[in-house]
Design a protein around this motif. Sequence first.
Motif, PDB file in Angstrom:
ATOM      1  N   TRP A  79       0.833  -1.206   0.000  1.00  9.73           N
ATOM      2  CA  TRP A  79       0.000   0.000   0.000  1.00  9.73           C
ATOM      3  C   TRP A  79       0.865   1.253   0.000  1.00  9.73           C
ATOM      4  O   TRP A  79       0.599   2.222  -0.720  1.00  9.73           O
ATOM      5  CB  TRP A  79      -0.916  -0.012   1.223  1.00  9.73           C
ATOM      6  CG  TRP A  79      -1.824   1.180   1.331  1.00  9.73           C
ATOM      7  CD1 TRP A  79      -2.775   1.582   0.435  1.00  9.73           C
ATOM      8  CD2 TRP A  79      -1.873   2.119   2.413  1.00  9.73           C
ATOM      9  NE1 TRP A  79      -3.416   2.719   0.885  1.00  9.73           N
ATOM     10  CE2 TRP A  79      -2.887   3.057   2.100  1.00  9.73           C
ATOM     11  CE3 TRP A  79      -1.180   2.242   3.612  1.00  9.73           C
ATOM     12  CZ2 TRP A  79      -3.203   4.125   2.956  1.00  9.73           C
ATOM     13  CZ3 TRP A  79      -1.498   3.291   4.472  1.00  9.73           C
ATOM     14  CH2 TRP A  79      -2.493   4.221   4.129  1.00  9.73           C
ATOM     15  N   TYR A  80       1.914   1.255   0.807  1.00  9.84           N
ATOM     16  CA  TYR A  80       2.814   2.410   0.848  1.00  9.84           C
ATOM     17  C   TYR A  80       3.497   2.636  -0.502  1.00  9.84           C
ATOM     18  O   TYR A  80       3.715   3.778  -0.922  1.00  9.84           O
ATOM     19  CB  TYR A  80       3.883   2.220   1.928  1.00  9.84           C
ATOM     20  CG  TYR A  80       3.416   2.494   3.342  1.00  9.84           C
ATOM     21  CD1 TYR A  80       2.640   3.613   3.639  1.00  9.84           C
ATOM     22  CD2 TYR A  80       3.764   1.633   4.385  1.00  9.84           C
ATOM     23  CE1 TYR A  80       2.227   3.866   4.942  1.00  9.84           C
ATOM     24  CE2 TYR A  80       3.347   1.885   5.687  1.00  9.84           C
ATOM     25  CZ  TYR A  80       2.574   2.997   5.959  1.00  9.84           C
ATOM     26  OH  TYR A  80       2.165   3.243   7.248  1.00  9.84           O
ATOM     27  N   GLU A  81       3.837   1.551  -1.167  1.00  8.05           N
ATOM     28  CA  GLU A  81       4.581   1.662  -2.421  1.00  8.05           C
ATOM     29  C   GLU A  81       3.693   1.951  -3.623  1.00  8.05           C
ATOM     30  O   GLU A  81       4.165   2.455  -4.647  1.00  8.05           O
ATOM     31  CB  GLU A  81       5.353   0.358  -2.673  1.00  8.05           C
ATOM     32  CG  GLU A  81       6.432   0.086  -1.626  1.00  8.05           C
ATOM     33  CD  GLU A  81       6.983  -1.328  -1.717  1.00  8.05           C
ATOM     34  OE1 GLU A  81       6.514  -2.087  -2.609  1.00  8.05           O
ATOM     35  OE2 GLU A  81       7.862  -1.677  -0.895  1.00  8.05           O
ATOM     36  N   ARG A  82       2.391   1.654  -3.530  1.00  2.00           N
ATOM     37  CA  ARG A  82       1.483   1.782  -4.665  1.00  2.00           C
ATOM     38  C   ARG A  82       0.902   3.188  -4.731  1.00  2.00           C
ATOM     39  O   ARG A  82       0.350   3.675  -3.753  1.00  2.00           O
ATOM     40  CB  ARG A  82       0.351   0.756  -4.523  1.00  2.00           C
ATOM     41  CG  ARG A  82      -0.612   0.738  -5.693  1.00  2.00           C
ATOM     42  CD  ARG A  82      -1.622  -0.394  -5.535  1.00  2.00           C
ATOM     43  NE  ARG A  82      -2.478  -0.239  -4.358  1.00  2.00           N
ATOM     44  CZ  ARG A  82      -2.475  -1.045  -3.302  1.00  2.00           C
ATOM     45  NH1 ARG A  82      -1.652  -2.079  -3.249  1.00  2.00           N
ATOM     46  NH2 ARG A  82      -3.283  -0.836  -2.280  1.00  2.00           N
TER      47      ARG A  82
END
Length: 217
Positions: A79-82
């Motif tokens: 989620w953080y990376e997307r």
Amino acid sequence: MSIRHGLLALLERGPRYGSQLRTEFESRTGSTWPLNVGQVYTTLARLERDGLVAPDGEDAAGHTLYAITDTGRAELREWYERPVDRANPPRDELAIKLAMAVGSTGVDIRAVIQSQRHSTIRAMQDYTRLKATALEALESGQARERDDVAWLLVLEQLIFQTEAEARWLDHCESRLVRLSLTADRRAAAPEPPQATDDDTPAPTTTARPRTARTRRA
């Protein structure tokens, strides 16, 4: 989805129970998006169903604690990376209201814009005052740094959002004025003359060239 992942982010710091998660979520976001306990526990049940959290005993007061699982940590990292998907933007009540007002009988769309502009500017001023208070608390060392920095970022996003909304409202008003002027010019333009039978030009005759036969005659 933001609530789902927000709870996972809080659980990454250690086991929590429902009311505790609600309090920490609202503290981190400055109560901008308040939650109720029922919403938190419903989300926890779904996270448990999906294998992202698991019950982790009880605290001294008998509250059921939840802990993030390895699958939940992987989901949170993803989620953080997307990037946030903008393919399906959330419904915006103001945009829908103006879209419906265009062409509606008995609605003064410019009055609607003016009313919203005043409200938007007031909100922007309120956010700006809150930002000044948050900055003062951080600089004086009186703030809980993690939560107050998070609240400051949320406040600045709200300020940028209201600034953009005010500019968009100005643009909408200018656009409507230009379109109104264009429509008025078209209505005032004289009608092109219509052709009549009397105006039909007479056919032209072309003299036949003289040939050698006609000259001999």
